[in-house]
Design an enzyme around this catalytic site. Structure first.
Site, mmCIF file in Angstrom:
data_model
loop_
_atom_site.group_PDB
_atom_site.id
_atom_site.type_symbol
_atom_site.label_atom_id
_atom_site.label_comp_id
_atom_site.label_asym_id
_atom_site.label_seq_id
_atom_site.Cartn_x
_atom_site.Cartn_y
_atom_site.Cartn_z
ATOM 1 N N ARG A 56 0.731 -1.166 0.040
ATOM 2 C CA ARG A 56 0.074 -0.039 0.076
ATOM 3 C C ARG A 56 0.873 1.251 -0.098
ATOM 4 N NH1 ARG A 56 -2.632 -3.007 3.891
ATOM 5 N NH2 ARG A 56 -4.610 -4.101 2.996
ATOM 6 N N LYS A 79 0.421 11.630 -10.883
ATOM 7 C CA LYS A 79 -0.487 10.544 -11.810
ATOM 8 C C LYS A 79 0.386 9.384 -12.318
ATOM 9 C CE LYS A 79 -3.992 13.462 -13.882
ATOM 10 N NZ LYS A 79 -4.929 13.786 -15.332
ATOM 11 N N GLU A 134 4.702 19.100 -24.964
ATOM 12 C CA GLU A 134 4.097 19.420 -23.671
ATOM 13 C C GLU A 134 4.653 20.742 -22.997
ATOM 14 O OE1 GLU A 134 1.865 17.882 -21.818
ATOM 15 O OE2 GLU A 134 1.613 15.797 -22.797
ATOM 16 N N LYS A 168 3.858 23.330 -14.035
ATOM 17 C CA LYS A 168 2.789 22.142 -13.720
ATOM 18 C C LYS A 168 2.643 22.114 -11.999
ATOM 19 C CE LYS A 168 1.704 17.450 -14.479
ATOM 20 N NZ LYS A 168 1.693 16.351 -15.290
ATOM 21 N N GLU A 213 -7.364 16.691 -9.031
ATOM 22 C CA GLU A 213 -7.859 17.022 -10.516
ATOM 23 C C GLU A 213 -9.400 16.888 -10.428
ATOM 24 O OE1 GLU A 213 -7.174 13.952 -13.502
ATOM 25 O OE2 GLU A 213 -7.256 15.791 -14.915
ATOM 26 N N ARG A 217 -6.832 21.867 -12.468
ATOM 27 C CA ARG A 217 -5.748 20.790 -12.928
ATOM 28 C C ARG A 217 -6.069 20.218 -14.268
ATOM 29 N NH1 ARG A 217 -2.369 16.153 -9.738
ATOM 30 N NH2 ARG A 217 -1.640 15.133 -11.703
ATOM 31 N N ASN A 241 -4.835 19.125 -19.547
ATOM 32 C CA ASN A 241 -5.340 18.384 -20.371
ATOM 33 C C ASN A 241 -5.353 19.010 -21.849
ATOM 34 O OD1 ASN A 241 -5.150 15.944 -18.925
ATOM 35 N ND2 ASN A 241 -7.230 16.424 -18.020
ATOM 36 N N HIS A 300 -5.331 17.187 -24.995
ATOM 37 C CA HIS A 300 -5.224 15.748 -24.702
ATOM 38 C C HIS A 300 -6.422 14.994 -24.741
ATOM 39 C CE1 HIS A 300 -1.623 16.867 -22.618
ATOM 40 N NE2 HIS A 300 -1.465 15.497 -22.311
ATOM 41 N N HIS A 313 -5.584 11.922 -27.221
ATOM 42 C CA HIS A 313 -5.771 10.572 -26.481
ATOM 43 C C HIS A 313 -6.309 9.942 -27.657
ATOM 44 C CE1 HIS A 313 -5.007 11.363 -21.972
ATOM 45 N NE2 HIS A 313 -3.922 11.075 -22.575
ATOM 46 N N HIS A 316 2.805 9.899 -28.052
ATOM 47 C CA HIS A 316 1.956 10.964 -27.169
ATOM 48 C C HIS A 316 2.004 12.322 -27.444
ATOM 49 C CE1 HIS A 316 -0.516 12.228 -23.654
ATOM 50 N NE2 HIS A 316 0.678 12.790 -23.344
#
Lengths: 375, 375
Positions: free
Chosen positions: A128, A150, A192, A233, A243, A247, A251, A254, A258, A273
């Site tokens: 964990r 993330k 980016e 960032k 998010e 935040r 994206n 994106h 994506h 990407h």
């Protein structure tokens, strides 16, 4: 003044008990042992890397860790997006448990975004949560996936649909490692980097329009641009770690990006990407202009800069058969930024003026894509 | 006063933005739709259950959700500890994504601890976290695994070594569901219930010594005992959500217990979790007495009560070939409560006076186990 002091930059990410530092500069892989020892108490480490990066830097990193008294094991995975799978996650977790990595030991991601995302996920779920160090070796990973916590893997339903939020304990962005990137990989990361200018830093975007050649050539401008990006960032992430609002600006480009990646089967020969994000950002600007939210001149300016550095900017730039509107909409619908059926897009009022629109009618998106694809 | 108001208990777990309620009482499965609707905005739900529990309660739950306008899908997994695997985790995640569960939709665990742990893990990682509702149907799950946010799966290295902390949004502990438990399952849950008395509630332990037959028979004493247990666990979890200190007390009996489960191959025909904990708690009391930390009378009293309800209390009570000291030590070493090689045990100064000892020499443990096993 030492060489290190002259060139190294530190970006602190102030997330309370999850606060951490990003060190940016040359020679950090060789010095990783010392930087880790001062921050993490465990004397064991496990390095996760891929075949390409491992061949270049694994030995240097292992030697450095050993010199600082850290007992390191390693696992080398195939390079490429397909490694972000349940299968490899299972394998990495098994390796960490076999190595008896405990809560205060370090799991080190040595590689690009794929390795960082997969390793961060594994480090977040083994026992964990164990300590996690990122050594991003691509420009994309240095300015994007190493900041923000993330992590995740891909499934047949789409990218990054399974993962956790897991802030690293330390990020070592070694600028020397970027020397071995291909031109194409560097450009993909640059997309980016330029994104931060387009979101809310118009001055940085203008600086890039002037200085992009120096950033590509290396040296102080490159380190500066990486530091500005990490700081940009970090500012967003600190304001909205989980998010829920602001935040989402990260994206920009994106949702379309994506969808393009999904519709081209995550085939890196066709699209990586950062390239998807470059095309996606131009689409987001054009879509905003079409909705009368921004001037078409801004869309043209964004495209001109991305094109000048050699990035693809139109769907037609992707080699092979173009995706259909249906394929793209299917991918957009499965994208995780969906709320109760409504589509969320990052749109813009112009360069450096992006905003979150969470009520975009899908009919508008379809019409826009039909126009773009000439269907 | 309605029947519901007379018998239902609510335990609030005040974890800031992760706060949630545990409702305890009869008829909650049928009323789940209403309870979920008032707390969770999404109109979709996915139920994860196992073959045994699903056959008894899935239809009732689905009907109730539908009546309250929640569109529910379900997945039914094999019953048993082996379901807590990467394989089934992958399957559950795939089901949730196929059902297009979004961040504000509910993933519902309908079952015992195995289903709760697996489902909570999946709900914590799909889209990096969706809403999570527990409907624990075993006594063990109601008093233990549904409180505290620990989720996870097993690996070949041991139990629960991979997982996340994921607090549920709501727990519905339906006391009617316990009517279908076997005597053995109920007893196994009772071991965890008695644990709260042994940790720091000597009055509750004494109350159980007097009232255990009424708790086994059902009715208000049972609901009372469950509520006290949930409150006791909630108090500990609130004080130490991420298990850095006091929360470790909840592991009373668990280091030995987990080792026994591992050494008997997680074969539920031989030993289920609660039985391992019962034997482990007696061992922890005896080990404490051996180290002159507690009176042997307290160990005898703890054992006498657990024995009177029909629980196993000695390693020799486990059917089949007894595990060896080596097997048990191997499992203890891999247990996650290891710090820098030192062994952490929950020991006690007597009934209701447990404490964390993080410097137990493994030589003492070995000698104690050799004595117990007559080796």
């Amino acid at each position: 003044m030492t060489d290190k002091a002259k060139t190294e930059r530190v970006v602190h990410v102030p997330l309370g008990e999850r606060a951490y530092d990003i060190l940016i500069g040359p020679g950090l892989i060789g010095r990783a042992g010392g930087e880790i020892s001062t921050r993490i108490s465990g004397r064991k480490a496990a390095i996760v890397t891929d075949e390409n990066v491992g061949a270049l830097y694994l030995e240097e990193l292992m030697d450095g860790l050993e010199a600082d008294g850290i007992d390191a094991t390693s696992i080398t995975l195939p390079a490429g997006e397909k490694t972000k799978s349940f299968e490899h996650l299972t394998k990495v977790c098994d390796t960490l448990l076999s190595a008896r990595i405990e809560r205060n030991d370090a799991v080190i991601a040595l590689g690009g975004g794929v390795i960082g995302d997969l390793t961060g996920f594994a480090a977040g779920i083994v026992r964990r949560g164990v300590r996690f160090v990122q050594i991003p070796t691509s420009l994309l990973a240095q300015v994007d996936s190493s900041v923000g916590g993330k992590t995740g893997i891909n499934t047949r339903h789409g990218k990054n649909l399974v993962g956790v939020f897991n802030q690293p304990d330390l990020v070592l962005a070694d600028s020397d490692a970027l020397q071995t990137l291909s031109e194409r990989e560097f450009r993909a990361g640059y997309a980016e980097l330029a994104k931060y200018g387009l979101i809310d830093k118009p001055d940085f975007f203008a600086w890039l329009e002037t200085n992009w050649q120096a950033v590509f050539a290396g040296g102080p401008e490159r380190i500066e641009a990486i530091a500005v990006s990490c700081q940009a960032k970090a500012d967003v992430v600190v304001a909205d770690e989980r998010e829920s609002g602001r935040r989402a600006l990260l994206n920009l480009g994106h949702t379309f990006g994506h969808a393009l990646e999904a519709a081209t089967g995550y085939d890196s020969a066709r699209l990586v990407h950062g390239e998807g994000v470059a095309i996606g950002m131009v689409l987001a600007h054009e879509f905003s202009a079409r909705l009368n939210l921004a001037s078409p001149d801004d869309a043209a300016r964004a495209e001109a800069h991305l094109k000048s550095v050699g990035l693809p900017t139109r769907i037609g730039d992707i080699p092979g058969v173009a995706p259909t509107v249906e394929e793209l909409m299917e991918a957009i619908g499965q994208d995780k930024k969906v709320k109760g059926g409504q589509l969320t897009f990052i749109l813009t009022h112009g360069i450096g003026r992006a905003f979150v629109a969470d009520d975009v009618p899908s009919s508008e998106v379809i019409r826009f894509l039909e126009e773009k694809l000439g269907q």
